[in-house]
Write a protein that holds these residues in place. Structure first.
Motif, PDB file in Angstrom:
ATOM      1  N   PHE A  71      -5.623  -2.614  -2.095  1.00 15.48           N
ATOM      2  CA  PHE A  71      -6.037  -1.034  -2.913  1.00 15.48           C
ATOM      3  C   PHE A  71      -6.367  -0.207  -1.324  1.00 15.48           C
ATOM      4  O   PHE A  71      -6.720   0.095  -1.697  1.00 15.48           O
ATOM      5  CB  PHE A  71      -7.190  -1.171  -4.328  1.00 15.48           C
ATOM      6  CG  PHE A  71      -6.291  -1.776  -5.420  1.00 15.48           C
ATOM      7  CD1 PHE A  71      -5.360  -1.755  -6.407  1.00 15.48           C
ATOM      8  CD2 PHE A  71      -5.856  -3.686  -5.686  1.00 15.48           C
ATOM      9  CE1 PHE A  71      -4.707  -1.874  -7.070  1.00 15.48           C
ATOM     10  CE2 PHE A  71      -5.415  -3.960  -7.017  1.00 15.48           C
ATOM     11  CZ  PHE A  71      -4.865  -2.678  -7.815  1.00 15.48           C
ATOM     12  N   VAL A  72      -7.159  -0.919  -0.619  1.00 16.40           N
ATOM     13  CA  VAL A  72      -8.017   0.096  -0.057  1.00 16.40           C
ATOM     14  C   VAL A  72      -7.044   1.174   1.198  1.00 16.40           C
ATOM     15  O   VAL A  72      -7.093   1.748   1.345  1.00 16.40           O
ATOM     16  CB  VAL A  72      -8.813  -1.124   0.872  1.00 16.40           C
ATOM     17  CG1 VAL A  72      -9.543  -0.369   2.393  1.00 16.40           C
ATOM     18  CG2 VAL A  72     -10.054  -1.396   0.212  1.00 16.40           C
ATOM     19  N   PRO A  73      -5.680  -0.035   1.182  1.00 15.20           N
ATOM     20  CA  PRO A  73      -5.247   0.834   2.126  1.00 15.20           C
ATOM     21  C   PRO A  73      -3.841   1.464   0.923  1.00 15.20           C
ATOM     22  O   PRO A  73      -3.855   2.692   1.548  1.00 15.20           O
ATOM     23  CB  PRO A  73      -3.595  -0.790   2.573  1.00 15.20           C
ATOM     24  CG  PRO A  73      -4.880  -1.734   2.725  1.00 15.20           C
ATOM     25  CD  PRO A  73      -5.667  -1.454   1.739  1.00 15.20           C
ATOM     26  N   MET A  74      -4.202   1.042  -0.165  1.00 14.08           N
ATOM     27  CA  MET A  74      -3.255   2.015  -0.866  1.00 14.08           C
ATOM     28  C   MET A  74      -4.184   3.103  -1.063  1.00 14.08           C
ATOM     29  O   MET A  74      -3.455   4.147  -1.298  1.00 14.08           O
ATOM     30  CB  MET A  74      -2.772   1.587  -2.498  1.00 14.08           C
ATOM     31  CG  MET A  74      -2.264   2.200  -3.437  1.00 14.08           C
ATOM     32  SD  MET A  74      -2.277   1.080  -5.092  1.00 14.08           S
ATOM     33  CE  MET A  74      -1.208   0.071  -4.866  1.00 14.08           C
ATOM     34  N   LEU A  75      -5.570   3.311  -1.405  1.00 11.44           N
ATOM     35  CA  LEU A  75      -5.479   4.920  -1.212  1.00 11.44           C
ATOM     36  C   LEU A  75      -6.424   5.406  -0.646  1.00 11.44           C
ATOM     37  O   LEU A  75      -6.744   6.712  -0.605  1.00 11.44           O
ATOM     38  CB  LEU A  75      -7.599   4.520  -2.486  1.00 11.44           C
ATOM     39  CG  LEU A  75      -6.763   3.197  -4.012  1.00 11.44           C
ATOM     40  CD1 LEU A  75      -8.148   3.785  -4.517  1.00 11.44           C
ATOM     41  CD2 LEU A  75      -6.340   4.403  -4.756  1.00 11.44           C
TER      42      LEU A  75
ATOM     43  N   ALA B 130       0.606  -0.790  -0.102  1.00 12.54           N
ATOM     44  CA  ALA B 130      -0.361  -0.236   0.222  1.00 12.54           C
ATOM     45  C   ALA B 130       0.799   1.302   0.037  1.00 12.54           C
ATOM     46  O   ALA B 130       0.090   2.123  -0.811  1.00 12.54           O
ATOM     47  CB  ALA B 130      -0.973  -0.240   1.381  1.00 12.54           C
ATOM     48  N   VAL B 131       2.115   1.696   0.343  1.00 11.40           N
ATOM     49  CA  VAL B 131       2.766   2.572   1.348  1.00 11.40           C
ATOM     50  C   VAL B 131       3.433   2.821  -0.613  1.00 11.40           C
ATOM     51  O   VAL B 131       3.432   3.655  -0.767  1.00 11.40           O
ATOM     52  CB  VAL B 131       3.684   1.938   2.102  1.00 11.40           C
ATOM     53  CG1 VAL B 131       4.863   3.794   2.129  1.00 11.40           C
ATOM     54  CG2 VAL B 131       3.533   3.042   3.394  1.00 11.40           C
ATOM     55  N   THR B 132       4.110   1.560  -0.924  1.00 11.83           N
ATOM     56  CA  THR B 132       5.014   1.097  -2.405  1.00 11.83           C
ATOM     57  C   THR B 132       4.215   1.690  -3.294  1.00 11.83           C
ATOM     58  O   THR B 132       4.555   3.002  -4.041  1.00 11.83           O
ATOM     59  CB  THR B 132       5.254   0.178  -2.777  1.00 11.83           C
ATOM     60  OG1 THR B 132       6.169  -0.276  -1.507  1.00 11.83           O
ATOM     61  CG2 THR B 132       6.294  -0.055  -3.488  1.00 11.83           C
ATOM     62  N   GLY B 133       2.466   1.270  -3.112  1.00 12.04           N
ATOM     63  CA  GLY B 133       1.805   2.057  -4.513  1.00 12.04           C
ATOM     64  C   GLY B 133       1.089   2.906  -4.055  1.00 12.04           C
ATOM     65  O   GLY B 133       1.080   4.232  -5.336  1.00 12.04           O
ATOM     66  N   ALA B 134       1.190   3.625  -3.162  1.00 18.29           N
ATOM     67  CA  ALA B 134       0.437   4.924  -2.527  1.00 18.29           C
ATOM     68  C   ALA B 134       1.780   6.056  -3.486  1.00 18.29           C
ATOM     69  O   ALA B 134       1.987   7.350  -4.080  1.00 18.29           O
ATOM     70  CB  ALA B 134      -0.079   5.319  -1.496  1.00 18.29           C
ATOM     71  N   ASP B 135       2.878   5.784  -3.052  1.00 16.88           N
ATOM     72  CA  ASP B 135       4.254   6.859  -2.830  1.00 16.88           C
ATOM     73  C   ASP B 135       4.255   6.664  -4.891  1.00 16.88           C
ATOM     74  O   ASP B 135       4.992   7.675  -5.472  1.00 16.88           O
ATOM     75  CB  ASP B 135       5.180   5.623  -2.960  1.00 16.88           C
ATOM     76  CG  ASP B 135       5.825   6.809  -1.461  1.00 16.88           C
ATOM     77  OD1 ASP B 135       4.730   6.688  -0.988  1.00 16.88           O
ATOM     78  OD2 ASP B 135       6.286   5.790  -0.854  1.00 16.88           O
ATOM     79  N   PHE B 136       4.042   5.488  -5.195  1.00 21.65           N
ATOM     80  CA  PHE B 136       4.357   5.293  -6.815  1.00 21.65           C
ATOM     81  C   PHE B 136       2.950   6.491  -7.590  1.00 21.65           C
ATOM     82  O   PHE B 136       3.490   7.371  -8.333  1.00 21.65           O
ATOM     83  CB  PHE B 136       3.396   4.609  -7.274  1.00 21.65           C
ATOM     84  CG  PHE B 136       3.618   3.673  -8.396  1.00 21.65           C
ATOM     85  CD1 PHE B 136       4.377   4.064  -9.930  1.00 21.65           C
ATOM     86  CD2 PHE B 136       2.725   3.625  -9.399  1.00 21.65           C
ATOM     87  CE1 PHE B 136       4.324   3.701 -10.861  1.00 21.65           C
ATOM     88  CE2 PHE B 136       2.426   3.112 -10.820  1.00 21.65           C
ATOM     89  CZ  PHE B 136       3.524   4.022 -11.711  1.00 21.65           C
TER      90      PHE B 136
ATOM     91  N   SER C  58     -11.456   7.586   1.584  1.00 23.72           N
ATOM     92  CA  SER C  58     -11.982   7.049   2.431  1.00 23.72           C
ATOM     93  C   SER C  58     -12.353   5.610   2.218  1.00 23.72           C
ATOM     94  O   SER C  58     -12.122   5.056   0.447  1.00 23.72           O
ATOM     95  CB  SER C  58     -13.306   7.265   2.762  1.00 23.72           C
ATOM     96  OG  SER C  58     -14.502   7.419   2.064  1.00 23.72           O
ATOM     97  N   PRO C  59     -12.709   4.357   2.853  1.00 27.18           N
ATOM     98  CA  PRO C  59     -12.791   2.808   2.635  1.00 27.18           C
ATOM     99  C   PRO C  59     -14.150   2.911   1.821  1.00 27.18           C
ATOM    100  O   PRO C  59     -14.299   1.871   1.043  1.00 27.18           O
ATOM    101  CB  PRO C  59     -12.859   2.602   4.028  1.00 27.18           C
ATOM    102  CG  PRO C  59     -11.409   3.120   4.773  1.00 27.18           C
ATOM    103  CD  PRO C  59     -11.652   4.491   4.487  1.00 27.18           C
ATOM    104  N   GLU C  60     -15.139   3.795   2.408  1.00 24.29           N
ATOM    105  CA  GLU C  60     -16.486   3.685   1.444  1.00 24.29           C
ATOM    106  C   GLU C  60     -16.426   4.107   1.076  1.00 24.29           C
ATOM    107  O   GLU C  60     -16.952   3.350   0.204  1.00 24.29           O
ATOM    108  CB  GLU C  60     -17.436   5.047   2.611  1.00 24.29           C
ATOM    109  CG  GLU C  60     -17.196   4.283   4.268  1.00 24.29           C
ATOM    110  CD  GLU C  60     -15.942   4.415   5.280  1.00 24.29           C
ATOM    111  OE1 GLU C  60     -16.146   4.894   6.356  1.00 24.29           O
ATOM    112  OE2 GLU C  60     -15.018   5.478   4.356  1.00 24.29           O
TER     113      GLU C  60
END
Length: 534
Positions: free
Chosen positions: A438-442, A392-398, A448-450
């Motif tokens: 994808f939930v943690p990434m986004l 998630a952190v890696t994807g979010a950084d990307f 929000s998860p919702e």
């Protein structure tokens, strides 16, 4: 919209194999290469163990984006991969095998909800409600009634597939129209509009439980209740009904042309399926409706300020027993009206009949329970190893590096869900695999998860009708062969493809307009954005 096709083509059914037929054959071939979903999850769980060993060997880690002092944050501000391929990992696997399964949130919610649905099926309440909705509709609105009835039938899980879709074929046949067109309209509502509904159904607590498990990879205290997408999905019900009706009348029915009864594989009799709703059944429905009003009054009273169902500390509905216990209300609102209806019409005469209905519903969940066991291990291992958080952190950084941290990120996300759904047709199975990533990434890029779950449901629903991997696709094909003994998978998919394409296009626009254009909440006590550490 008038319920009359825009043209009355007499052309035969389209059976030629063009580029789409070849594409379908490729998808079917690739899909058949996949093992059973249970085996697939077992392989995923084993894969997590192996990957964790490699990640632990190389001391894989990322910077924790949560602020200092946040729950679960390490002292040095790093997230490290945890290996399960050592002595400590083996102890974690062995000691958690049972609790991973029993504590898996979707399991209990689905089991409880299905107890009430089982009684509704046993009493006949669901079947007669669908018959009344469809058969009492004016003839010119019969297509819209079928699509809407299909959407609403999702509250009761497989009832739409088993009851409404074949019945729609007979309804169209009795009206002198192509039965496959009727089945397509109902199938579009049941499966293409799978996530839309005016009521909270069994899929809502199932998906919200998985979303909560995934969200807690980032925020261990995060709670996701079953009604988080209710407003958006209720609004989507009307969108799916309008678009589904348009596609049926303007594209599908004219393309199918005039029906040839000689194609039927058996003698077709519509008398039983189209049997009018009796006076006794109407009386039962009225009594059931009255019981629903009584229940709503009781719940409404307990939701007043200071009521027992409000949050005892804040007196708000947010994080209240009502939202946290929504599954209990699904159970009650199915159980009580179903028993009342059954008593009136005579389908439930004693307590044993209620128990039989519940037991039958449980007997149909055997495969689901086996699937959940392995899915729960996969999710638990993913959480233990910190691989989900690292991805998630890696994807979010990307996403930040390429500048895709705004609302446009949901377009590739929804399209990805559409594609995965072609290969893995189960909504719960697909979300159990993709949510931990994808939930943690986004969440880390601010959503929000919702909202993430709502976007997922669009992608998951729209390609249901064109994938042979959908669990009820074979059943639909078998029903269709009653009307056309030569019909094949390609014919079904080519018939349903226009629904899939227009549902996807219109639903994405509706999502952006609802969430980011108007800023409307997608459910009670929900937000659009999430602030990490907030």
């Amino acid at each position: 919209m008038s319920d009359t096709p825009s043209s009355q083509s007499n052309a035969p059914e389209h059976k030629e194999q063009g580029w789409f037929g070849k594409f379908l054959n490729l998808v079917e071939w690739l899909g058949n290469l996949l093992p059973h979903p249970v085996i697939l999850f077992a392989m995923f769980a084993l894969g997590v163990i192996l990957v964790s060993g490699i990640a632990g060997l190389f001391d894989l880690s990322v910077v924790d984006p949560r602020p200092e002092g946040a729950k679960g944050r390490s002292a040095d501000g790093m997230i490290y991969a945890v290996s399960l391929m050592n002595g400590e990992g083996l102890r974690l696997i062995v000691s958690g095998l049972v609790t991973n399964f029993t504590n898996f949130v979707p399991l209990g919610t689905v089991l409880v909800a299905m107890l009430g649905v089982g009684v509704a099926e046993r009493s006949g309440l669901l079947t007669v409600a669908i018959r009344l909705l469809v058969l009492k509709a004016p003839p010119r609105f019969i297509t819209a009634a079928l699509v809407l009835g299909g959407v609403l039938s999702n509250t009761a899980s497989e009832m739409g597939y088993v009851v409404l879709v074949p019945m729609a074929g007979y309804i169209y046949l009795s009206l002198g129209r192509h039965p496959i067109a009727g089945m397509a309209a109902a199938f579009a509502g049941v499966s293409g509009g799978y996530s839309a509904n005016l009521l909270i159904g069994t899929v809502d607590p199932l998906l919200s439980g998985i979303t909560q498990e995934a969200a807690q990879l980032i925020d261990p205290a995060y709670q996701v209740h079953a009604a988080v997408n209710y407003y958006f999905m209720a609004g989507s019900t009307f969108l799916i009904t309008i678009v589904g009706t348009f596609v049926s009348l303007v594209i599908v029915e004219p393309r199918l042309g005039t029906y040839d009864p000689s194609l039927a594989s058996e003698k077709l009799d519509t008398s039983d399926t189209l049997k009018p709703v009796s006076g006794l059944e109407i009386r039962g429905l009225w009594m059931a409706a009255f019981s629903v009003l009584v229940l709503m009054g009781i719940v409404g009273f307990m939701l007043q300020s200071g009521g027992a169902l409000r949050n005892p500390e804040t007196d708000e509905i947010l994080n209240s027993p009502f939202l946290k216990g929504i599954v209990a209300f699904i159970f009650i609102f199915f159980l009580v009206p179903s028993v009342v209806y059954g008593k009136v019409v005579g389908t439930i005469k004693k307590g044993d009949d209620v128990v039989d209905g519940m037991a039958k519903a449980m007997s149909t969940l055997g495969l689901y329970i086996v699937l959940v066991f392995f899915a729960a291990q996969f999710v638990a291992f993913f959480k233990l190893t910190n691989l989900g958080s690292i991805l998630a952190v890696t994807g979010a950084d990307f996403l930040k590096d390429i500048g895709l941290t705004n609302a446009l990120v949901f377009i590739p996300f929804i399209l990805m869900c559409c594609f995965v759904n072609l290969m893995l047709g189960s909504a719960s199975a697909q979300w159990a695999v993709t949510a931990p990533i994808f939930v943690p990434m986004l969440m880390l890029v601010g959503f929000s998860p919702e909202v993430i779950q709502a976007a997922y449901r669009i992608g998951d629903s729209t390609t249901n009708v064109i994938t042979p991997m959908m669990s009820y696709f074979g059943l639909i094909l078998a029903f269709a062969m009653r009307f056309d003994k030569k019909i094949g998978i390609g014919t079904i998919v080519s018939t349903m493809l226009p629904y899939s394409m227009l549902f996807l296009f219109c639903w994405i626009i509706f999502f952006y307009l609802w969430v980011f254009g108007l800023g409307l909440p997608i459910g009670p006590a929900t937000t659009i954005y999430y602030a990490p550490g907030g």
